[in-house]
Scaffold this motif. Structure first.
Motif, PDB file in Angstrom:
ATOM      1  N   HIS A  40      -0.944   6.515   0.402  1.00 42.31           N
ATOM      2  CA  HIS A  40      -0.826   7.897   0.162  1.00 42.31           C
ATOM      3  C   HIS A  40      -2.385   8.506  -0.266  1.00 42.31           C
ATOM      4  CE1 HIS A  40       0.543  11.642  -1.260  1.00 42.31           C
ATOM      5  NE2 HIS A  40      -0.260  11.621  -2.457  1.00 42.31           N
ATOM      6  N   LEU A  41      -3.134   7.816  -0.987  1.00 46.75           N
ATOM      7  CA  LEU A  41      -4.194   8.217  -1.466  1.00 46.75           C
ATOM      8  C   LEU A  41      -5.476   8.053  -0.251  1.00 46.75           C
ATOM      9  CD1 LEU A  41      -4.426   7.143  -5.266  1.00 46.75           C
ATOM     10  CD2 LEU A  41      -3.819   9.332  -4.297  1.00 46.75           C
ATOM     11  N   SER A  84       2.192   1.393  -1.790  1.00 46.81           N
ATOM     12  CA  SER A  84       2.713   2.918  -1.408  1.00 46.81           C
ATOM     13  C   SER A  84       1.526   3.908  -1.726  1.00 46.81           C
ATOM     14  CB  SER A  84       3.782   2.994  -1.910  1.00 46.81           C
ATOM     15  OG  SER A  84       4.499   4.399  -1.653  1.00 46.81           O
ATOM     16  N   LEU A  85       0.975   3.816  -3.179  1.00 44.84           N
ATOM     17  CA  LEU A  85       0.073   4.639  -3.509  1.00 44.84           C
ATOM     18  C   LEU A  85      -1.030   4.457  -2.783  1.00 44.84           C
ATOM     19  CD1 LEU A  85      -0.526   6.692  -5.823  1.00 44.84           C
ATOM     20  CD2 LEU A  85      -1.262   4.915  -7.216  1.00 44.84           C
ATOM     21  N   VAL A  97       4.341   5.546   3.413  1.00 42.46           N
ATOM     22  CA  VAL A  97       4.344   5.683   1.973  1.00 42.46           C
ATOM     23  C   VAL A  97       5.786   5.362   1.516  1.00 42.46           C
ATOM     24  CG1 VAL A  97       4.425   7.464   0.224  1.00 42.46           C
ATOM     25  CG2 VAL A  97       2.538   7.089   1.877  1.00 42.46           C
ATOM     26  N   LEU A 113       7.204   2.185  -0.870  1.00 40.48           N
ATOM     27  CA  LEU A 113       7.789   2.449  -2.407  1.00 40.48           C
ATOM     28  C   LEU A 113       9.157   2.119  -2.466  1.00 40.48           C
ATOM     29  CD1 LEU A 113       7.476   4.030  -5.034  1.00 40.48           C
ATOM     30  CD2 LEU A 113       8.288   6.090  -3.749  1.00 40.48           C
TER      31      LEU A 113
END
Length: 393
Positions: A174-175, A170-171, A72, A76
Motif C-alpha cells: 500500500h505504501l 500488505s502495508l 493489498v 491482508l
C-alpha cells in the motif's frame, strides 16, 4: 517500469517467505491435534480448491480495477486468516480456514505474476518471469527453513507470526508500490472469464488447442508435484520422525539449487530458445526423478532424488508461467488466472490423491505422481506439433 519491477521483487521476497512458514510445522500441528492421516492432503485440497475457483476472478479484478488493490487486500486478509488458523482446535476449523486462505492466496498468486508482466515488454518478459520464479523459489525454500526454526516455539505461534508478517507485506504494498497496470474499469462484476466462456466466438479464440493442451500439461505437472511434496512432508514426520527443522533445511537446499538453475539454465533458455523443446527435455528429467524417488527407500538416495526432482520442478515452473502469459491480448490478469486455476486444480487433486493414497501405503502417492508426470510428458510432446499462432519451434 524498472523501479516498479525492483519493488515487486523485493516485496515478493517477504511475501513468499511468509507464506511458507507454516508448511514444516503443519504435520506436527496435525499430530498434536490427533487428526486423521488424510488431513495433510484434504486440508491442502480445500485450500487449492478455493484458489482454483477464485483465481480467474482475482485476475479479472486486477485487470478491471487495478493490480495494487488486489495485492493489498488479498495479503491482508490472508494474514488475518492465518492468525485464526493458529487458534483452530478441530478438523472442520482446519478445513474451513484452509479454504478461506485459498480464496485470498489466489489474489496474490495471480496478482504478482500479472504485475511482473505489466512492467515488462516483449523483449524482457521471459527473463523477468524466470528471475521472478527464481526469487519465488528460493524465498519459499528459505521460508520453509525459517518455519522449521520457528517450529521450536509452540506451533500456534508460527501461524501468528506468519499472519503478522503478511499484514506487514500488505502495508508495504500500500505504501510503496505504484499501480502497475491501467485498469479498464469496464466491468461492475468480476465475471470477465465467464463472459468469455459464454461467448462461443471469444471462447474459441482464447481456448485454442495449444492453450487447452498447455492447461492439461500444467494440471498434470502439479498433480504430480502436489502428490509428491505433500506425501514427502508427511513421510518425513510420520515415518522418519524428523523434526520440522530437517524439512526446513532440506527445502532451503532445494531453493538454492532452484535459484542456481533458474538464474542460469532458464535465463539461458529464455535468451536462446523458444522453450517448447527444452520444456519436454526437463519434463523427461522430472519423470526420471519421480521414478527414482519411488524406487529408493533408503534415506540418503530417497532424499537425494527428491532434491533432484524438486529442482527440475523449479526449472519447469517459470517455463509454464512464461507460456501462460505469452499473449496478453485478453489481459495479463486473465491469463495468469487461467494458469493459476489449472495449477490449483492440479494441486488440489494431487493433495487428495496423496492424502488418501497414503492410507493405502506410504509409497503409493509417489507411484501416482509418476503416472501424472508421464501424462504431462505425453501432452508436452503433443504441444511440439502445435503452433501458438505467433511462433513455432
Amino acid at each position: 517500469m524498472d523501479r516498479q519491477y525492483k519493488k515487486l521483487m523485493i516485496i515478493s521476497v517477504f511475501l513468499w517467505l511468509a507464506t511458507n512458514f507454516h508448511h514444516p510445522v503443519n504435520p506436527t500441528y496435525f499430530t498434536e491435534l490427533n487428526l486423521p492421516n488424510h488431513v495433510f492432503g484434504t486440508s491442502m485440497a480445500f485450500m487449492v480448491s478455493a484458489v482454483f475457483l477464485t483465481s480467474p476472478i482475482w485476475g479479472s479484478l486486477g485487470d478491471n480495477y487495478g493490480r495494487k488493490k488486489t495485492l493489498v487486500y488479498s495479503t491482508l486478509l490472508y494474514g488475518m486468516t492465518q492468525i485464526a488458523y493458529g487458534m483452530s482446535t478441530q478438523l472442520w476449523h482446519i478445513l474451513l480456514l484452509r479454504a478461506i486462505a485459498g480464496m485470498f492466496s489466489g489474489g496474490f498468486m495471480v496478482g504478482f505474476l500479472a504485475a511482473v508482466v505489466d512492467v515488462s515488454d516483449e523483449s524482457n518478459r521471459a527473463e523477468r518471469i524466470a528471475a521472478f520464479s527464481a526469487v519465488m523459489s528460493v524465498s519459499m525454500s528459505i521460508g520453509f527453513l525459517i518455519g522449521g526454526i520457528l517450529g521450536y516455539l509452540p506451533v500456534r505461534y508460527v501461524f501468528y507470526i506468519q499472519g503478522l508478517v503478511m499484514m506487514a507485506v500488505s502495508l508495504a504494498i500500500h505504501l510503496t508500490l505504484g499501480e502497475t497496470n491501467s485498469p479498464t474499469g469496464k466491468s461492475t462484476k468480476p465475471d470477465f472469464i465467464w463472459n468469455i466462456l459464454k461467448d462461443k466466438d471469444k471462447s474459441k479464440a482464447v481456448f485454442t488447442p495449444w492453450i487447452l493442451i498447455f492447461l492439461g500439461v500444467t494440471l498434470f505437472v502439479f498433480i504430480a508435484y502436489s502428490s509428491n511434496t505433500n506425501a514427502f512432508n508427511y513421510y518425513l514426520k510420520e515415518q522418519l520422525d524428523f523434526k520440522p527443522i530437517v524439512n526446513g533445511i532440506w527445502r532451503a537446499g532445494t531453493g538454492i539449487f532452484g535459484l542456481i538453475a533458474n538464474l542460469t539454465i532458464n535465463v539461458w533458455l529464455a535468451r536462446n530458445y523458444k522453450g517448447k523443446n527444452a520444456f519436454v527435455i526437463f519434463l523427461s528429467f522430472t519423470l526420471l526423478g519421480a521414478i527414482m524417488i519411488f524406487a529408493n527407500t533408503s534415506i540418503i538416495p530417497f532424499m537425494a532424488w527428491s532434491l533432484f526432482y524438486f529442482t527440475m520442478h523449479t526449472v519447469l515452473f517459470p517455463m509454464l508461467q512464461s507460456f501462460a502469459v505469452k499473449s496478453t491480448e485478453y489481459g495479463a490478469g486473465f491469463m495468469s488466472g487461467l494458469f493459476s486455476a489449472s495449477r490449483s486444480l492440479g494441486e488440489m487433486l494431487g493433495a487428495l490423491i496423496a492424502g488418501f493414497a497414503y492410507g493405502i501405503g506410504n509409497r503409493v502417492p509417489f507411484l501416482l505422481s509418476i503416472i501424472a508426470i508421464a501424462i504431462a510428458l505425453v501432452l508436452g510432446i503433443m504441444q511440439l506439433t502445435i503452433r501458438t499462432g505467433k511462433e513455432s519451434n
